[in-house]
Structures are given as C-alpha cells and as structure tokens.
Design a protein around this motif. Sequence first.
Motif, PDB file in Angstrom:
ATOM      1  N   LYS A 288      20.681 -23.497 -30.469  1.00 15.32           N
ATOM      2  CA  LYS A 288      20.894 -22.463 -31.833  1.00 15.32           C
ATOM      3  C   LYS A 288      20.552 -22.119 -32.859  1.00 15.32           C
ATOM      4  N   VAL A 289      19.434 -22.056 -33.014  1.00 14.15           N
ATOM      5  CA  VAL A 289      19.073 -20.985 -33.820  1.00 14.15           C
ATOM      6  C   VAL A 289      19.673 -19.353 -33.498  1.00 14.15           C
ATOM      7  N   ALA A 290      19.585 -18.449 -32.448  1.00 12.24           N
ATOM      8  CA  ALA A 290      19.888 -17.438 -32.556  1.00 12.24           C
ATOM      9  C   ALA A 290      21.354 -16.786 -32.848  1.00 12.24           C
ATOM     10  N   HIS A 291      21.920 -18.419 -33.071  1.00 10.60           N
ATOM     11  CA  HIS A 291      23.173 -17.595 -34.122  1.00 10.60           C
ATOM     12  C   HIS A 291      22.924 -18.289 -35.406  1.00 10.60           C
ATOM     13  N   ASN A 292      22.201 -18.900 -35.981  1.00 12.50           N
ATOM     14  CA  ASN A 292      22.023 -19.214 -37.285  1.00 12.50           C
ATOM     15  C   ASN A 292      20.961 -18.969 -37.665  1.00 12.50           C
ATOM     16  N   VAL A 293      20.748 -17.746 -37.300  1.00  9.95           N
ATOM     17  CA  VAL A 293      18.992 -17.083 -38.033  1.00  9.95           C
ATOM     18  C   VAL A 293      19.219 -17.265 -39.310  1.00  9.95           C
ATOM     19  N   GLU A 294      20.116 -17.092 -40.972  1.00  2.80           N
ATOM     20  CA  GLU A 294      20.302 -16.718 -41.783  1.00  2.80           C
ATOM     21  C   GLU A 294      20.437 -18.540 -42.078  1.00  2.80           C
ATOM     22  N   ALA A 295      20.422 -19.204 -41.628  1.00  2.00           N
ATOM     23  CA  ALA A 295      20.554 -20.425 -42.267  1.00  2.00           C
ATOM     24  C   ALA A 295      18.909 -21.446 -42.095  1.00  2.00           C
ATOM     25  N   VAL A 296      18.663 -20.952 -41.059  1.00  2.00           N
ATOM     26  CA  VAL A 296      17.145 -21.470 -40.642  1.00  2.00           C
ATOM     27  C   VAL A 296      16.177 -20.556 -41.842  1.00  2.00           C
ATOM     28  N   LYS A 297      16.369 -19.789 -42.201  1.00  2.00           N
ATOM     29  CA  LYS A 297      15.945 -18.731 -43.234  1.00  2.00           C
ATOM     30  C   LYS A 297      16.066 -19.147 -44.507  1.00  2.00           C
ATOM     31  N   TYR A 298      16.961 -19.462 -44.730  1.00  2.00           N
ATOM     32  CA  TYR A 298      17.461 -19.992 -46.135  1.00  2.00           C
ATOM     33  C   TYR A 298      16.997 -21.600 -46.243  1.00  2.00           C
ATOM     34  N   ALA A 299      16.585 -22.338 -45.366  1.00  2.23           N
ATOM     35  CA  ALA A 299      16.204 -23.697 -45.671  1.00  2.23           C
ATOM     36  C   ALA A 299      14.983 -24.014 -45.656  1.00  2.23           C
ATOM     37  N   SER A 300      13.720 -22.636 -45.260  1.00  2.00           N
ATOM     38  CA  SER A 300      12.702 -22.483 -44.649  1.00  2.00           C
ATOM     39  C   SER A 300      11.959 -21.595 -46.854  1.00  2.00           C
ATOM     40  N   GLU A 301      13.225 -20.468 -46.906  1.00  2.00           N
ATOM     41  CA  GLU A 301      13.500 -20.098 -48.401  1.00  2.00           C
ATOM     42  C   GLU A 301      12.971 -21.037 -49.629  1.00  2.00           C
ATOM     43  N   HIS A 302      14.227 -21.822 -49.071  1.00  3.04           N
ATOM     44  CA  HIS A 302      14.180 -23.172 -50.454  1.00  3.04           C
ATOM     45  C   HIS A 302      12.905 -25.160 -50.213  1.00  3.04           C
ATOM     46  N   GLN A 303      11.608 -23.995 -49.583  1.00  3.99           N
ATOM     47  CA  GLN A 303      11.333 -25.227 -49.535  1.00  3.99           C
ATOM     48  C   GLN A 303      11.199 -27.241 -48.774  1.00  3.99           C
ATOM     49  N   MET A 304      12.453 -26.557 -47.791  1.00  2.97           N
ATOM     50  CA  MET A 304      12.765 -27.822 -47.158  1.00  2.97           C
ATOM     51  C   MET A 304      11.992 -28.168 -45.954  1.00  2.97           C
ATOM     52  N   SER A 305      11.388 -29.142 -45.535  1.00  2.06           N
ATOM     53  CA  SER A 305      10.829 -28.928 -44.441  1.00  2.06           C
ATOM     54  C   SER A 305      11.761 -29.128 -42.722  1.00  2.06           C
ATOM     55  N   ILE A 306      11.194 -28.543 -42.544  1.00  2.00           N
ATOM     56  CA  ILE A 306      11.513 -27.463 -40.348  1.00  2.00           C
ATOM     57  C   ILE A 306      11.179 -28.374 -39.510  1.00  2.00           C
TER      58      ILE A 306
END
Length: 430
Positions: A288-306
Amino acid sequence: MNEPSAVLMIELLSLEHEQTGYQIEIGLTRDIGYARRRLTIDEFTYEQLNALAPYFGERMRLSLYPKWDPFRNSYYSTLVIINQTFSETLYFACSEYYVSQLLQLKEVDNPHVHEEIAVETTQPSIPPARRPRRRKSKKRIGRLVLQSILFACLVFVLLSLRMGGQDMDRAEGLEGPALGAGAEKIEQIVSLPFTPPVGVGKTEATPNQQDKPTSEPSETTPEPLEPPREQIKQYEEIEITGNKYAYSLPKGYVALSFDDGPSKYTKEIVDILVEHEVAATFFFIGNKVAHNVEAVKYASEHQMSIGSHSWDHSKMTDNGDKRNQNNLANTNKALEQITQMSITVFRPPYGAINDKLAAKVTEQQMKVLLWNRDSEDWRRKTPEDVLQFVHHTDPSGGVYLFHEKKITVEALPAIIEYLKGKNMKFVIFK
C-alpha cells in the motif's frame, strides 16, 4: 471491566465428529506465539456450530467471551467469518461445558506474571512548523482575550513612558535621540494565540520576521523578548526488550496502534493525535505504500512510530521461509526509503506468529509487537460502538489495536480524552 488475557485470539480450524466424541481444532494466538489445540466439546455445541456450515475455507474467529442469555436460559457465543472482502458475525448457542473449556484454556495459558516492557523515556521535539493548526476551545479563547488586554495595557504604559520622555526632552530644550544602529530599542513580549503548558511550544520565526532589518524597530510589530519554551509532549517512547512477543505495558501506561494503513485516513488520524499532543504506532502494509507515500511521510514527520505489517497481509505462518524473508525485507525497504529510519517493530497479520516466522523477524533486526485490547473496529458499525469498547475495558497497561477506518477516526478524539481522563501515560514503540 475486562482483564487482559494472554490468549489474544482463537481461530476455528476444524469441526469433527469422531468415534471418541466431538472435537474442534483451534489456533491460539498468545503472547508467546501461535499454537494449535484440540478441544473436546459436547454434542449440543457441536450441532450448533455445525448448523452454521459450510464455511468455504474462510478464516473463522471464535469469541473468547460467551454470554448468558437469561431469556433463553442458555449461553451463546459468536463466530466471525472473515475473508478479503467482508466479515460476518454468526451467533450460536453453547453449553456450560463449552464455556468451562474456554475458561480452562485461558487459565492454563494466562501466566500470573507478565514480563513488562522496560521503559526508556525520550522526548524528541516535534517541529512546530509541521504541527497542524489547533482548534481554539472556549478556554483558549478566554486566555487569548486576557492576553490581548494585558498586551494592550503594556503597549499603553510603554507609549506613555516614551511620550513622557519626549515631553521632558522638549521642556529642557533637547531633541530626542535619533533611532539608529546605536539606539536603544524597546522590546516587548509577543502574545501567543494560546497558552502552552510548561515547556511547550518552541516557535520558529516566520519568514516576515526573519527578513526584517534588526536596525529599524517597528512600533506596530514588537520583537520577542525571549523565545517561547520548548514543547514537552504527553507521551513517551518505549524500546521493546526480551524474547516475548511483547504486548503488555506497566500499570498507568497505554498505547494506541493502528493496523492496515497507509490509507486516506492516515493523515487525519495523525492530525488528531498531534492536536491532543499524543502519538501512536502505525503498522503499514508494504504493497500500500507506493499509493500512499505522502501519508507515510506525514506520519513519520510528525514523530509517529512506524512498523511493518507485512507486504501483503497474508497469513505468514502458512508461508515458506524464503517468501517470509522477502516479505519482510521488501516492506522494510519501502518504508525506510520514505522515513529514512530503520523499521524495528513488526506486527504479524491476524496475530499469527510461530518460531520460524519469529526467527525471520529477528534476522531483520525487528521485534514482534502484539496487543491486549482488540477493539474489533473492523466489524463494528458506528463510532459509538468503538467508544463503548474502550469505556468497558481497563485501559491501564493496554496496547489497543485499531484499524484505519472512518468510524475509528470519528471516535478517536473521544477515546483520547477518555484515556487522558483516566490519567493514562501514552507511549509509542521502537
């Protein structure tokens, strides 16, 4: 309130009528792994389950908590049938003997003492520029009004002093000093739109403030006397230690986790978490990552654990070692390219884990994280249903399992406020 159990899930694998009696084969997901068991059941419960067939090979989850129906004077339980596109909950009557079998199963598999995760407190700051705009509550608006009044009084006093000084200079036949590079400037405290708690909110200068010449003060745009204090978040990071498939927390701690993203709801979930100054652990599916790159980036930038939730959400205990190795490696690669951070936490789809899969997880330098509070939001109908689950469980020490669903997003603000009202300390995992 429901107490945490070492048995997280029971999956019905087969239903059999042998010469020796009636039996069911079940798959157990526990904090120490996945195992198969055979249970002897009575004819009445067998007939009730058999009446729900055929199952057509779907996954079937048995409830751990049969209930008593006083109107029919009997116990009943549920069987949830799941496949890739739908889930269906079926009810069946069961005997007191079947209920006792489940209780014995939980007592045997539920150790009296759980190994608690070592707590390591760190407080990395969230870049203020990335924080979404806060909604102003009535309390914050009141603070803003009070600050505005104080600011107006301060400006009036300073202007009065300045005008008084100029009048005195004219009375003595002197001109006021020309404002230049060597002139003394009057500095004022800038009023913030809300009052942060102690240590909260290190605000960066806006582009207009950065471009303004320091040698020419403005009477309409005061300069800050000192920077606002650095923000202290209301959550901690926990490093998973030990060899268990950790899922319990010390008393007073709670963790929110979200499976099956990234999705169109990821950003909205992150915004709610940030607004409430907490964080969560997100388990993303690789394909699912390739279709939602910005979502992953957004969570990471806001200090969420992935963390990783596998590449394709397959039941990995049915896969071969090579396939699982590629599954884990490909997921980590997809996530790490976006987050620029190592992926260290893994949650197996359906909670299915065995020694072979655990070994492959260890090869990837990851730890397995399960849960002990399953909201089952994937089968609930309304946000109120999700919230009611939280209200009827003991949150202390809980790792909550949620999914990226619309009803969960709608219930999330109330869930966080409820947990804060219980004085829970939020944690994320690494």
